[in-house]
Design a protein around this motif. Sequence first.
Motif, PDB file in Angstrom:
ATOM      1  N   LEU A   1      -0.976  11.188  -8.140  1.00 23.41           N
ATOM      2  CA  LEU A   1      -1.336  10.915  -9.540  1.00 23.41           C
ATOM      3  C   LEU A   1      -0.156  10.330 -10.310  1.00 23.41           C
ATOM      4  CD1 LEU A   1      -3.525  14.032 -10.436  1.00 23.41           C
ATOM      5  CD2 LEU A   1      -4.291  11.653 -10.177  1.00 23.41           C
ATOM      6  N   HIS A   2       1.028  10.883 -10.072  1.00 28.73           N
ATOM      7  CA  HIS A   2       2.242  10.359 -10.707  1.00 28.73           C
ATOM      8  C   HIS A   2       2.426   8.892 -10.329  1.00 28.73           C
ATOM      9  CE1 HIS A   2       6.445   9.645 -11.671  1.00 28.73           C
ATOM     10  NE2 HIS A   2       6.628   9.331 -10.411  1.00 28.73           N
ATOM     11  N   LEU A   3       2.233   8.569  -9.054  1.00 28.77           N
ATOM     12  CA  LEU A   3       2.404   7.191  -8.594  1.00 28.77           C
ATOM     13  C   LEU A   3       1.369   6.269  -9.233  1.00 28.77           C
ATOM     14  CD1 LEU A   3       3.105   7.921  -4.836  1.00 28.77           C
ATOM     15  CD2 LEU A   3       4.749   7.048  -6.514  1.00 28.77           C
ATOM     16  N   LYS A   4       0.132   6.737  -9.324  1.00 34.52           N
ATOM     17  CA  LYS A   4      -0.918   5.918  -9.935  1.00 34.52           C
ATOM     18  C   LYS A   4      -0.579   5.606 -11.390  1.00 34.52           C
ATOM     19  CE  LYS A   4      -4.690   7.263  -6.910  1.00 34.52           C
ATOM     20  NZ  LYS A   4      -5.965   7.951  -6.747  1.00 34.52           N
ATOM     21  N   LYS A   5      -0.057   6.583 -12.113  1.00 32.55           N
ATOM     22  CA  LYS A   5       0.333   6.366 -13.512  1.00 32.55           C
ATOM     23  C   LYS A   5       1.538   5.430 -13.603  1.00 32.55           C
ATOM     24  CE  LYS A   5      -1.248  10.868 -15.152  1.00 32.55           C
ATOM     25  NZ  LYS A   5      -0.811  12.197 -15.599  1.00 32.55           N
ATOM     26  N   SER A   6       2.497   5.612 -12.708  1.00 36.04           N
ATOM     27  CA  SER A   6       3.727   4.816 -12.743  1.00 36.04           C
ATOM     28  C   SER A   6       3.482   3.339 -12.468  1.00 36.04           C
ATOM     29  CB  SER A   6       4.733   5.348 -11.720  1.00 36.04           C
ATOM     30  OG  SER A   6       5.118   6.659 -12.047  1.00 36.04           O
ATOM     31  N   PHE A   7       2.526   3.040 -11.605  1.00 29.72           N
ATOM     32  CA  PHE A   7       2.306   1.657 -11.194  1.00 29.72           C
ATOM     33  C   PHE A   7       0.960   1.106 -11.663  1.00 29.72           C
ATOM     34  CE2 PHE A   7       5.460   3.419  -8.311  1.00 29.72           C
ATOM     35  CZ  PHE A   7       6.474   2.483  -8.466  1.00 29.72           C
ATOM     36  N   LEU A   8       0.390   1.735 -12.664  1.00 31.18           N
ATOM     37  CA  LEU A   8      -0.870   1.289 -13.247  1.00 31.18           C
ATOM     38  C   LEU A   8      -0.729  -0.152 -13.749  1.00 31.18           C
ATOM     39  CD1 LEU A   8      -3.728   2.226 -14.111  1.00 31.18           C
ATOM     40  CD2 LEU A   8      -2.741   2.780 -16.333  1.00 31.18           C
TER      41      LEU A   8
ATOM     42  N   LYS B   1       0.275  -5.784  -7.363  1.00 28.69           N
ATOM     43  CA  LYS B   1       0.870  -5.858  -6.022  1.00 28.69           C
ATOM     44  C   LYS B   1       0.930  -4.499  -5.331  1.00 28.69           C
ATOM     45  CE  LYS B   1       4.258  -8.606  -5.194  1.00 28.69           C
ATOM     46  NZ  LYS B   1       5.581  -9.242  -5.203  1.00 28.69           N
ATOM     47  N   ILE B   2       0.667  -3.432  -6.090  1.00 29.50           N
ATOM     48  CA  ILE B   2       0.814  -2.074  -5.556  1.00 29.50           C
ATOM     49  C   ILE B   2      -0.527  -1.362  -5.600  1.00 29.50           C
ATOM     50  CG2 ILE B   2       1.942   0.149  -5.888  1.00 29.50           C
ATOM     51  CD1 ILE B   2       4.285  -1.479  -7.141  1.00 29.50           C
ATOM     52  N   LYS B   3      -0.903  -0.805  -4.460  1.00 29.93           N
ATOM     53  CA  LYS B   3      -2.165  -0.073  -4.354  1.00 29.93           C
ATOM     54  C   LYS B   3      -1.866   1.316  -3.793  1.00 29.93           C
ATOM     55  CE  LYS B   3      -6.661  -0.335  -2.089  1.00 29.93           C
ATOM     56  NZ  LYS B   3      -7.454  -1.093  -1.108  1.00 29.93           N
ATOM     57  N   ILE B   4      -2.204   2.347  -4.554  1.00 29.43           N
ATOM     58  CA  ILE B   4      -2.039   3.725  -4.087  1.00 29.43           C
ATOM     59  C   ILE B   4      -3.294   4.063  -3.276  1.00 29.43           C
ATOM     60  CG2 ILE B   4      -1.538   6.104  -4.757  1.00 29.43           C
ATOM     61  CD1 ILE B   4       0.531   3.936  -5.773  1.00 29.43           C
ATOM     62  N   ILE B   5      -3.104   4.415  -2.012  1.00 31.66           N
ATOM     63  CA  ILE B   5      -4.232   4.676  -1.125  1.00 31.66           C
ATOM     64  C   ILE B   5      -4.315   6.162  -0.796  1.00 31.66           C
ATOM     65  CG2 ILE B   5      -4.259   2.338  -0.182  1.00 31.66           C
ATOM     66  CD1 ILE B   5      -2.781   3.393   2.284  1.00 31.66           C
TER      67      ILE B   5
ATOM     68  N   ASP C   1       0.871  -1.166   0.000  1.00 33.74           N
ATOM     69  CA  ASP C   1       0.000   0.000   0.000  1.00 33.74           C
ATOM     70  C   ASP C   1       0.910   1.217   0.000  1.00 33.74           C
ATOM     71  OD1 ASP C   1      -2.206  -1.614   0.104  1.00 33.74           O
ATOM     72  OD2 ASP C   1      -2.784  -1.086   2.141  1.00 33.74           O
ATOM     73  N   VAL C   2       0.585   2.183  -0.828  1.00 31.37           N
ATOM     74  CA  VAL C   2       1.422   3.377  -0.981  1.00 31.37           C
ATOM     75  C   VAL C   2       0.597   4.595  -0.610  1.00 31.37           C
ATOM     76  CG1 VAL C   2       2.757   4.756  -2.613  1.00 31.37           C
ATOM     77  CG2 VAL C   2       2.716   2.252  -2.835  1.00 31.37           C
ATOM     78  N   TYR C   3       1.072   5.321   0.396  1.00 32.84           N
ATOM     79  CA  TYR C   3       0.397   6.545   0.799  1.00 32.84           C
ATOM     80  C   TYR C   3       1.310   7.733   0.549  1.00 32.84           C
ATOM     81  CZ  TYR C   3      -1.397  10.381   3.532  1.00 32.84           C
ATOM     82  OH  TYR C   3      -1.835  11.628   3.907  1.00 32.84           O
ATOM     83  N   GLU C   4       0.784   8.693  -0.173  1.00 29.89           N
ATOM     84  CA  GLU C   4       1.467   9.970  -0.405  1.00 29.89           C
ATOM     85  C   GLU C   4       0.432  11.064  -0.270  1.00 29.89           C
ATOM     86  OE1 GLU C   4       3.453  13.139  -0.815  1.00 29.89           O
ATOM     87  OE2 GLU C   4       4.553  11.242  -0.683  1.00 29.89           O
TER      88      GLU C   4
END
Length: 134
Positions: free
Chosen positions: A73-80, A84-88, A63-66
């Motif tokens: 938004l950058h993280l969501k695009k990068s790990f779309l 295994k990765i969820k931007i919360i 889980d990634v919190y920023e």
Amino acid sequence: MERDIYLRFIKSQKSHWWFAAKRKIINKFLKKYLDNKGNYHLLDFGAGTGSNIEILENYGNVDVYEKDKETQLHLKKSFLGNHKIKIIDDVDGQHLYDLILLADVIEHFEDDKSLVNFLGRCMKPNGKLVVTVP
């Protein structure tokens, strides 16, 4: 953090010696305290540009919190598409983690003791809290 600093971090996070050295240190710690089963639930709290996420995902779901919405938004695009990765949007205390990483984050909190206490309640028994500071 100022927007131009984030943009510079995004451009240099793969190759800059600071990020590379920090990833190496974090990975060494993870190898020592976690096995390679890949079934852990991890939290990258204050992930910034996401330079540590690829290391964390080797050990399980992340889980990634920023807090910063543009960086989020950058993280969501990068790990779309990476399952295994969820931007919360928030850390609600409802999920428990095997490991929480605060890489160069804690110094941005005036009441760091309250932050550590809160995150402690978000960890599984025998969970690990990894904190780095610049």
